[in-house]
Design a protein around this motif. Sequence first.
Motif, mmCIF file in Angstrom:
data_model
loop_
_atom_site.group_PDB
_atom_site.id
_atom_site.type_symbol
_atom_site.label_atom_id
_atom_site.label_comp_id
_atom_site.label_asym_id
_atom_site.label_seq_id
_atom_site.Cartn_x
_atom_site.Cartn_y
_atom_site.Cartn_z
ATOM 1 N N HIS A 227 5.094 11.290 -0.407
ATOM 2 C CA HIS A 227 4.915 10.249 -1.416
ATOM 3 C C HIS A 227 4.983 8.862 -0.773
ATOM 4 N N LEU A 228 5.967 8.675 0.103
ATOM 5 C CA LEU A 228 6.112 7.377 0.772
ATOM 6 C C LEU A 228 4.867 7.004 1.575
ATOM 7 N N ALA B 257 1.766 -7.161 3.511
ATOM 8 C CA ALA B 257 1.319 -5.821 3.900
ATOM 9 C C ALA B 257 1.223 -5.713 5.412
ATOM 10 N N ILE C 231 2.015 6.003 -0.765
ATOM 11 C CA ILE C 231 2.136 4.650 -1.309
ATOM 12 C C ILE C 231 1.884 3.606 -0.214
ATOM 13 N N GLN C 232 2.391 3.912 0.976
ATOM 14 C CA GLN C 232 2.159 2.975 2.082
ATOM 15 C C GLN C 232 0.659 2.844 2.377
ATOM 16 N N GLN D 8 -1.659 3.222 0.224
ATOM 17 C CA GLN D 8 -2.255 2.453 -0.871
ATOM 18 C C GLN D 8 -2.107 0.958 -0.619
ATOM 19 N N VAL D 9 -0.920 0.573 -0.178
ATOM 20 C CA VAL D 9 -0.698 -0.849 0.112
ATOM 21 C C VAL D 9 -1.657 -1.289 1.217
ATOM 22 N N ALA E 63 1.392 1.048 11.553
ATOM 23 C CA ALA E 63 2.004 2.271 11.030
ATOM 24 C C ALA E 63 1.063 3.444 11.230
ATOM 25 N N GLN E 64 1.606 4.550 11.661
ATOM 26 C CA GLN E 64 0.812 5.764 11.791
ATOM 27 C C GLN E 64 0.912 6.488 10.463
ATOM 28 N N PHE F 17 3.340 -3.395 7.579
ATOM 29 C CA PHE F 17 3.020 -2.001 7.901
ATOM 30 C C PHE F 17 2.035 -1.914 9.056
#
Lengths: 430, 394
Positions: free
Chosen positions: B208-209, B189, B212-213, B215-216, B195-196, B192
């Motif tokens: 959606h992406l 993980a 999910i990101q 969530q990870v 990641a913004q 990521f």
Amino acid sequence: MNELTFGEARHLTVRTGLGAEWGSIKKLEGLPREKAIEYILNPAPSNPRPAPYLTPWNKLEPMRDAGAKTRADAWVMAQTEGQRLQGWWIEQLFRTNTPLVERMTLFWHNYFTSSLQKTLQPSLLHQQNLMLRKHALGNFRHLLRSVARDPAMLVYLDGYKNVKAEPNENFARELLELFTLGHGNYTQNDVEAAAKAFTGWGVHPRSGKFHISGEHHDGSRKLFLRRAGNFTGDDIIKILLQNPRTAERVTEKFWKAFISDINPPRQTVVQWANHFRSSNYDIKTLMRVMLNSDEFWSERFRGTLVKSPVDLLIGTIRTIPYPRENTTKMVNLCRLLGQKLFDPPNVKGWEGGDHWISTQTLLVRASYLAKISRGNLNARVKTGPHIKAKNNEEMLEWLLAVPPLNKLPETPGKRRLAHALLKDPAFQVT
Amino acid sequence: MDRRDFLKLAGAASAAGLAPEALWAAGQQQQHNGQRTRQRKLVLVRLKGGNDGLNTLIPQFDYEKYKSLRPTISMPHHKKKIDQRVLGDSGMSMNPYMDKLRPWWKANDMAWIQGVGYPRPILSHFESGDVWDTATNAGQSNKGWLAHILPGYQKNLHGIVLGDELGPMAGKDCYAIAMKSPEVFVSQAGLFEGAQVNTKVNNPALAHLTKIQSQVMGASDELITKMRNPRQVGQGFANSKLGRQLESVAKMIINGVSAPVYMVELDGFDTHANQVNLQNHNLSYLADALDSFATAMKRHGHWDDVLVMTYSEFGRRVAENRGGGTDHGAASVQLVMGGKVKGGVYGNKPDLHRLDEQGNLRMTTDFRKVYSTITQRWLRQRNPWAQYGTLPFV
């Protein structure tokens, strides 16, 4: 007059091919739109790579009836050869000069699914792939008639068990529900009548080729979609092609494959489907109408398709020639990402769109992209693939369909920027 | 584990609409009947390949018939008076390689359900696995059965799979993570990192992406926080792959990870040949690992909060084949354990005299009745399988 910009050339290349191939983009850039579309629609013919050895039907099938031991052997052979066949297509996708043909073959594979796990006949799946390939940009009427005669399909949807004494409705039901009219446009009686019309259509036990057995065919009068007659399978197909729903269904699937995961406006579907039907189901005509439409070029639908595993795994390497994984690893990655070629999860095929992305697949996607693009990112070190884009602006336009969500790296360097863009969520869409 | 700038990520996660840490802690406690009760957990153990029920629970009551169908692969005969392996007055005995579980049976913390299956059995691993995962006929749905339940059970993390398939937790609405181990997951993980997560994304595919990101990243943050200075299990654990997986699960539960469902897997039950050795060994791995897990849960005061359940895609053919094994079959047995379990053997005894056309046991308990029981009597959720009724094992 309406000449394609770099960005538009990229869009046409990516949506109809496999990856943002620099060469293709440059070839299309500056061409008038119609001309560029004709160029895409009329690729120079090329033959697929030769297939690996696959045990023929008439050797594999008798093993299943000769006891538990040979049955188990047949199972192992089907699994091993199945993986080989998956590898064959993956290599074909990597190396093809006609990415539109591959994309369309994959599209029809997902439209008319058959699977290795149900048929346990890799050689039949290979033949089916050649058949889909042949009609990929041809005529839907011929395609549908060939699918109904395809040995893998006859096994997959139990058509070969469909005989007068004991009709099997599986193929007939999917023909109506998935291949033509769609749910709600027929009754159970229509399914039964269609099944009867296809009785006797099977696979010859010795040759493994399509074969109609007159003895098992039910030639009686049938009532199908309010028409009566001594219909054969081909009559049923003819009737289904007269119904406007069939062309609409294909159009809807085209939309989801080439335009957007957002639902299409009803008006657009009806209009395109009419063109398709009045061209006597010429697939290229439908494609041409779609590629010339405002919807295809609309900014609104850019980046609204989630890349399929094949698009992501293979398209990325065709975009930037990073060192690639070997065939076995690619087969496995496809599986982990939920797109086992020749093995869709069920008769409806891969659902696609958002369904490609789960916590599990997103991690695999991210790891893959990070791994292939890692290398030495120091701009002064001469290593890694040559990146042709000339500046940051062009890099963004080339690699992404929509602006990135993450911050760009502050350290300059094209390889570093490419690595960062591949890790951006925007890289997952097209 | 600690290598990332945790605060930065926590900020990003809450911006994306994920609950901050404080809410997760609150999720640990559920309001019920005016009393604060602890969150109930479900631990699924998937026995991959199709576990043979008849050599797991042996029909001592009909031993002659059993022996005649399985002359070379039968388990030994026990007479109730002299051997405690016979389970109560059920007429069934437990495979001797599962002896480690006998104390749990005696303590009434363990139950068996027999004759579990579904009508018109499918004998393909993949398709029958699908049936069990989705609780529908094969190919009808891609949505796991737990994906119908868990979104209502709690927000946030729904489940953790130690393996590579989400199976019963697959589906868009289910927030589940599949991982090799918590450590490997946290390190992956890290991809990521930085990641913004834009709060405003109009494009539904991108939305959606990013969801999910998040969530990870959220699950990874939770694991980092909860497991930074973990309370140790404090005991030895069965030394097998399954043992290590269940040790990870125990560690997560003890340290308050909020997922209500955990899933682990033991492969190797597809015993077409040489069944006795293969299955006995596998069942001993299973029993040893479950014994360690139950001991750990009891030691840390969680035994009343967990329900462990095994399942497999199908049972096996009643008659043995020529290779000293058995081919794919139908109905089989399931094991459940937990502090709140009501011990016993549930469901009808196998009828070896009335097999189906393929020589398989006929199912007498639809597996959806077991799902129904878990949904209603354990997780206390709206029950999509109410029509199947429930069993009083919990």
